[in-house]
Design a protein around this motif. Structure first.
Motif, PDB file in Angstrom:
ATOM      1  N   LEU A  80       0.816  -1.222   0.000  1.00 43.49           N
ATOM      2  CA  LEU A  80       0.000   0.000   0.000  1.00 43.49           C
ATOM      3  C   LEU A  80       0.845   1.266   0.000  1.00 43.49           C
ATOM      4  CD1 LEU A  80      -2.837  -0.840   2.581  1.00 43.49           C
ATOM      5  CD2 LEU A  80      -2.996  -0.728   0.088  1.00 43.49           C
ATOM      6  N   HIS A  81       2.180   1.138   0.084  1.00 41.45           N
ATOM      7  CA  HIS A  81       2.993   2.352   0.316  1.00 41.45           C
ATOM      8  C   HIS A  81       4.378   2.212  -0.305  1.00 41.45           C
ATOM      9  CE1 HIS A  81       3.819   5.702   3.451  1.00 41.45           C
ATOM     10  NE2 HIS A  81       4.680   5.802   2.450  1.00 41.45           N
ATOM     11  N   THR A  82       4.492   2.669  -1.572  1.00 39.35           N
ATOM     12  CA  THR A  82       5.748   2.574  -2.314  1.00 39.35           C
ATOM     13  C   THR A  82       6.053   3.934  -2.933  1.00 39.35           C
ATOM     14  OG1 THR A  82       5.004   0.367  -2.999  1.00 39.35           O
ATOM     15  CG2 THR A  82       6.953   1.238  -4.103  1.00 39.35           C
TER      16      THR A  82
ATOM     17  N   ASP B 219      -1.132  12.486   1.255  1.00 42.75           N
ATOM     18  CA  ASP B 219      -0.111  13.537   1.116  1.00 42.75           C
ATOM     19  C   ASP B 219       1.221  13.053   1.660  1.00 42.75           C
ATOM     20  OD1 ASP B 219      -1.757  15.331  -0.097  1.00 42.75           O
ATOM     21  OD2 ASP B 219      -1.703  16.856   1.482  1.00 42.75           O
ATOM     22  N   ASP B 220       1.421  11.737   1.737  1.00 40.90           N
ATOM     23  CA  ASP B 220       2.596  11.176   2.396  1.00 40.90           C
ATOM     24  C   ASP B 220       3.887  11.941   2.069  1.00 40.90           C
ATOM     25  OD1 ASP B 220       3.832   9.069   4.033  1.00 40.90           O
ATOM     26  OD2 ASP B 220       4.944   8.745   2.195  1.00 40.90           O
ATOM     27  N   GLY B 221       4.691  12.063   3.116  1.00 34.48           N
ATOM     28  CA  GLY B 221       5.829  12.974   3.100  1.00 34.48           C
ATOM     29  C   GLY B 221       5.448  14.182   3.944  1.00 34.48           C
ATOM     30  N   GLN B 222       4.167  14.545   3.836  1.00 30.48           N
ATOM     31  CA  GLN B 222       3.554  15.577   4.676  1.00 30.48           C
ATOM     32  C   GLN B 222       2.342  14.954   5.367  1.00 30.48           C
ATOM     33  OE1 GLN B 222       4.890  18.735   4.374  1.00 30.48           O
ATOM     34  NE2 GLN B 222       6.254  17.845   2.839  1.00 30.48           N
TER      35      GLN B 222
ATOM     36  N   GLN C 167      -3.069   8.444   5.884  1.00 37.18           N
ATOM     37  CA  GLN C 167      -2.478   9.618   6.558  1.00 37.18           C
ATOM     38  C   GLN C 167      -1.066   9.355   7.057  1.00 37.18           C
ATOM     39  OE1 GLN C 167      -2.150  12.785   7.060  1.00 37.18           O
ATOM     40  NE2 GLN C 167      -3.612  13.408   8.620  1.00 37.18           N
ATOM     41  N   HIS C 168      -0.139  10.231   6.675  1.00 35.69           N
ATOM     42  CA  HIS C 168       1.205  10.281   7.278  1.00 35.69           C
ATOM     43  C   HIS C 168       1.039  11.084   8.563  1.00 35.69           C
ATOM     44  CE1 HIS C 168       5.666  11.264   7.114  1.00 35.69           C
ATOM     45  NE2 HIS C 168       5.208  12.205   7.906  1.00 35.69           N
ATOM     46  N   ALA C 169       0.968  10.402   9.694  1.00 34.94           N
ATOM     47  CA  ALA C 169       0.556  11.034  10.950  1.00 34.94           C
ATOM     48  C   ALA C 169       1.748  11.685  11.655  1.00 34.94           C
ATOM     49  CB  ALA C 169      -0.105  10.003  11.861  1.00 34.94           C
TER      50      ALA C 169
ATOM     51  N   CYS D 284      -0.694   5.427   7.940  1.00 38.56           N
ATOM     52  CA  CYS D 284       0.577   4.988   7.364  1.00 38.56           C
ATOM     53  C   CYS D 284       1.605   4.708   8.467  1.00 38.56           C
ATOM     54  CB  CYS D 284       1.149   6.078   6.454  1.00 38.56           C
ATOM     55  SG  CYS D 284       0.186   6.388   4.975  1.00 38.56           S
ATOM     56  N   HIS D 285       2.549   3.863   8.144  1.00 38.51           N
ATOM     57  CA  HIS D 285       3.763   3.595   8.946  1.00 38.51           C
ATOM     58  C   HIS D 285       3.668   3.917  10.444  1.00 38.51           C
ATOM     59  CE1 HIS D 285       4.285   7.815   7.892  1.00 38.51           C
ATOM     60  NE2 HIS D 285       4.798   7.566   6.704  1.00 38.51           N
ATOM     61  N   VAL D 286       2.844   3.134  11.135  1.00 37.32           N
ATOM     62  CA  VAL D 286       2.731   3.259  12.597  1.00 37.32           C
ATOM     63  C   VAL D 286       4.085   2.905  13.218  1.00 37.32           C
ATOM     64  CG1 VAL D 286       1.668   2.255  14.666  1.00 37.32           C
ATOM     65  CG2 VAL D 286       0.273   2.743  12.627  1.00 37.32           C
TER      66      VAL D 286
ATOM     67  N   VAL E  68      15.012   8.003   8.669  1.00 34.37           N
ATOM     68  CA  VAL E  68      13.731   7.659   8.065  1.00 34.37           C
ATOM     69  C   VAL E  68      12.634   8.400   8.818  1.00 34.37           C
ATOM     70  CG1 VAL E  68      13.410   5.601   9.521  1.00 34.37           C
ATOM     71  CG2 VAL E  68      12.365   5.668   7.241  1.00 34.37           C
ATOM     72  N   ASN E  69      11.533   8.608   8.138  1.00 40.07           N
ATOM     73  CA  ASN E  69      10.411   9.335   8.715  1.00 40.07           C
ATOM     74  C   ASN E  69       9.163   8.457   8.645  1.00 40.07           C
ATOM     75  OD1 ASN E  69       8.237  10.953   9.238  1.00 40.07           O
ATOM     76  ND2 ASN E  69       8.760  12.558   7.766  1.00 40.07           N
ATOM     77  N   PRO E  70       8.511   8.079   9.746  1.00 43.75           N
ATOM     78  CA  PRO E  70       8.911   8.361  11.128  1.00 43.75           C
ATOM     79  C   PRO E  70      10.210   7.645  11.499  1.00 43.75           C
ATOM     80  CG  PRO E  70       7.082   6.799  11.091  1.00 43.75           C
ATOM     81  CD  PRO E  70       7.267   7.282   9.679  1.00 43.75           C
TER      82      PRO E  70
ATOM     83  N   THR F  26       5.777  -1.251   2.756  1.00 45.71           N
ATOM     84  CA  THR F  26       7.231  -1.052   2.808  1.00 45.71           C
ATOM     85  C   THR F  26       7.665   0.385   3.080  1.00 45.71           C
ATOM     86  OG1 THR F  26       7.462  -0.630   0.430  1.00 45.71           O
ATOM     87  CG2 THR F  26       7.615  -2.945   1.184  1.00 45.71           C
ATOM     88  N   ASP F  27       6.905   1.391   2.614  1.00 46.79           N
ATOM     89  CA  ASP F  27       7.422   2.769   2.547  1.00 46.79           C
ATOM     90  C   ASP F  27       8.774   2.785   1.820  1.00 46.79           C
ATOM     91  OD1 ASP F  27       7.498   5.505   2.735  1.00 46.79           O
ATOM     92  OD2 ASP F  27       7.817   5.583   4.901  1.00 46.79           O
ATOM     93  N   HIS F  28       8.895   1.912   0.809  1.00 41.67           N
ATOM     94  CA  HIS F  28      10.081   1.871  -0.064  1.00 41.67           C
ATOM     95  C   HIS F  28      10.403   3.294  -0.532  1.00 41.67           C
ATOM     96  CE1 HIS F  28      12.681   0.032  -3.207  1.00 41.67           C
ATOM     97  NE2 HIS F  28      12.161   0.922  -4.051  1.00 41.67           N
TER      98      HIS F  28
END
Ligand code: DOR
Ligand code: ZN
Ligand code: ZN
Length: 391
Positions: free
Chosen positions: A17-19, A111-114, A138-140, A191-193, A237-239, A264-266
């Motif tokens: 879901l996140h590349t 808006d990932d990254g933000q 959401q990129h929290a 996203c990415h907990v 890396v963020n987070p 992954t947030d590749h």
């Protein structure tokens, strides 16, 4: 074609879901071509390409370009993610309806990254995506709590003199968005907990009936901020990488289903954006080709997840969250397969130079990891076999 699958574990093709595929705009870090190869080699049959490209994927033209290019390459289903706000600036909603109705049929917006930080914009985005039967990912990160932040706020950051990134910056936004999603009756995807506290908030929200799903990255399931002693930007890396306590809580939350899936947030970065000092380096890590092995190391080997569970978190749940009808589920008779065939008993040593990505920013360089993807099958066609691409 007949594959010898003796001794292999057959799983449904993985869904990410996140590349970040970086095309258009940063083809010096990754392209849809090279990123699709990395995905196929990693066992993926579908990936969601994040919208923080240049230009931003905030309109039908850009998402259709990404969609068309993904189809041309043909190694993995590339689903473009649409930006929530114009230019990821957080001020004005993007053309969500036009992107949803385009040939790319966008169903995931981010808006990932933000972070979509303004609660009013977030509420309106949720109202829109509810009407479109879509989801906001959401990129929290409450930006006013992470000004200048460079590492997880804790002992390691203090010792290194790096400005801390508090867990509350993530947890506060997740709690807020769960309440907004409940108010609107919309779905929310987190996203990415990265913290134990966020897992607690999600447990609470799910018990309350909020329509929320959540992902966790392989690196947040394996690595901690103790790696930062060397100031090597590959660990940025963020987070940020958190603590042992967080890693333990995230593993348990994924096994319990409080966290739904692995994503992954590749995040490929060109050499000049990583081979520099810590403060100037961009955040992000490669993930597509190491995800399965890291999940095996972090969850299967410790007994927290069996292969059935791997199928759930790598394929079934992400396919459900994104509304993919043809992924992550058992096949009807005669239906062409989406498969990842995994060798459970092998081990391999990660070498950035041998990965398909243009960028080389893997945190696992030189590390020996268990299990490998032996073959990937997309709608009955072999896309990757024994570490090579079948074009
Ligand atoms: O580490 C990250 N990298 N986190 C993000 O939110 C953005 C991503 C990127 O685009 O590089
Ligand atoms: Zn993010
Ligand atoms: Zn991301």
């Amino acid at each position: 074609e007949v594959l010898d699958a003796g001794g292999l574990v057959a799983l449904p093709g993985f869904v990410d879901l996140h590349t970040h595929l970086r095309e258009p705009g940063r083809e010096d870090a990754e392209t849809i071509d090279t990123g699709s190869a990395a995905a196929a080699l990693g066992g993926y049959t579908a990936v969601f390409a994040m919208a923080n490209t240049d230009p931003v994927a905030d309109n039908a033209v850009v998402v259709e370009h990404v969609w068309r290019r993904g189809r041309e390459v043909g190694l993995v289903d590339v689903h473009p993610v649409g930006a929530v706000t114009v230019g990821l600036a957080g001020e004005k909603l993007a053309e969500l309806g036009a992107m949803a109705r385009s040939s790319a049929r966008v169903r995931v917006f981010s808006d990932d990254g933000q972070c979509v930080a303004d609660p009013l914009i977030m509420r309106r985005a949720l109202e829109y995506t509810k009407a479109l039967d879509a989801v906001v990912a959401q990129h929290a990160e409450e930006p006013r709590l992470t000004v200048g932040a460079q590492a997880h706020e804790g002992e390691t950051a203090a010792r290194l003199g790096l400005t801390g990134w508090p867990a509350a910056a993530e947890e506060a936004v997740v709690a807020r968005d769960c309440l907004l999603a409940e108010q609107v009756g919309a779905r929310l995807h987190v996203c990415h907990v990265s913290t134990a506290g966020t897992a607690d908030v999600l447990r609470w929200a799910k018990r309350r009936g909020v329509r929320v799903s959540a992902e966790v990255t392989p690196h947040h399931l394996l690595l901690t901020d103790e790696r930062l002693t060397s100031y090597d930007p590959v660990n940025k890396v963020n987070p940020p990488l958190r603590t042992e306590r967080d890693v333990t809580a995230l593993r348990r939350a994924l096994a319990e289903g409080v966290l739904d899936c692995v994503a992954t947030d590749h995040a490929p970065h060109a050499p000049q954006d990583k081979d520099c000092e810590w403060a100037a380096a961009r955040p992000g890590m490669l993930g597509l080709q190491t995800a399965l092995s890291v999940v095996v190391e972090a969850l299967v080997r410790p007994g927290l997840l069996d292969w059935r569970g791997v199928a759930r978190v790598m394929s079934e749940r992400p396919a459900e969250i994104a509304g993919l009808a043809d992924q992550g589920r058992p096949l009807a008779a005669g239906e062409p397969a989406n498969l990842a065939l995994v060798d459970p008993d092998t081990r391999w040593t990660v070498r950035a130079s041998e990965l398909a990505s243009i960028a080389g920013n893997t945190p696992y360089e030189g590390m020996e990891l268990p299990a490998a993807v032996a073959a990937t099958v997309l709608r009955g066609r072999v896309t990757a076999y024994q570490g090579g691409i079948r074009a």
